[in-house]
Design a protein around this motif. Structure first.
Motif, PDB file in Angstrom:
ATOM      1  N   LEU A 100      -6.888  -8.348   2.880  1.00  0.00           N
ATOM      2  CA  LEU A 100      -8.318  -8.576   2.820  1.00  0.00           C
ATOM      3  C   LEU A 100      -8.898  -7.778   1.664  1.00  0.00           C
ATOM      4  O   LEU A 100      -8.713  -6.570   1.575  1.00  0.00           O
TER       5      LEU A 100
ATOM      6  N   THR B 120     -12.179  -6.507  -0.668  1.00  0.00           N
ATOM      7  CA  THR B 120     -13.618  -6.267  -0.628  1.00  0.00           C
ATOM      8  C   THR B 120     -14.286  -7.127  -1.699  1.00  0.00           C
ATOM      9  O   THR B 120     -13.625  -7.645  -2.606  1.00  0.00           O
TER      10      THR B 120
ATOM     11  N   ARG C 150     -15.189  -9.792   3.468  1.00  0.00           N
ATOM     12  CA  ARG C 150     -13.827  -9.685   2.956  1.00  0.00           C
ATOM     13  C   ARG C 150     -13.353 -11.079   2.576  1.00  0.00           C
ATOM     14  O   ARG C 150     -13.784 -12.071   3.156  1.00  0.00           O
TER      15      ARG C 150
END
Length: 70
Positions: free
Chosen positions: A12, A14, A51
């Motif tokens: 994931l 940012t 995400r």
């Protein structure tokens, strides 16, 4: 080895990492793309942060490659 591949594809990212991967586009541009529904699909965490899965970003980029089949 297959486990490592799955783990990397499920990473994931940012929003800041995605912006960096896209060559440093602005945060405002990314959120505008989200409004227009042309940004890569995001996951909203319970705390409101977004995400993007690594494999989703890679697929999104591949779809936009010049010469990609429509």
């Amino acid at each position: 080895m297959a486990r490592d591949t799955r783990a990397k594809s499920a990473d994931l990212l940012t929003v800041w990492q995605v912006l960096d991967e896209l060559g440093g586009i602005s945060r405002r541009t990314f959120y505008r793309w989200r409004e227009l529904r042309i940004a890569p699909a995001c996951i909203q965490l319970p705390n409101g942060e977004l995400r993007v899965r690594r494999d989703v970003l890679n697929d999104w980029l591949a779809e936009r490659a010049e010469g990609a089949a429509s």
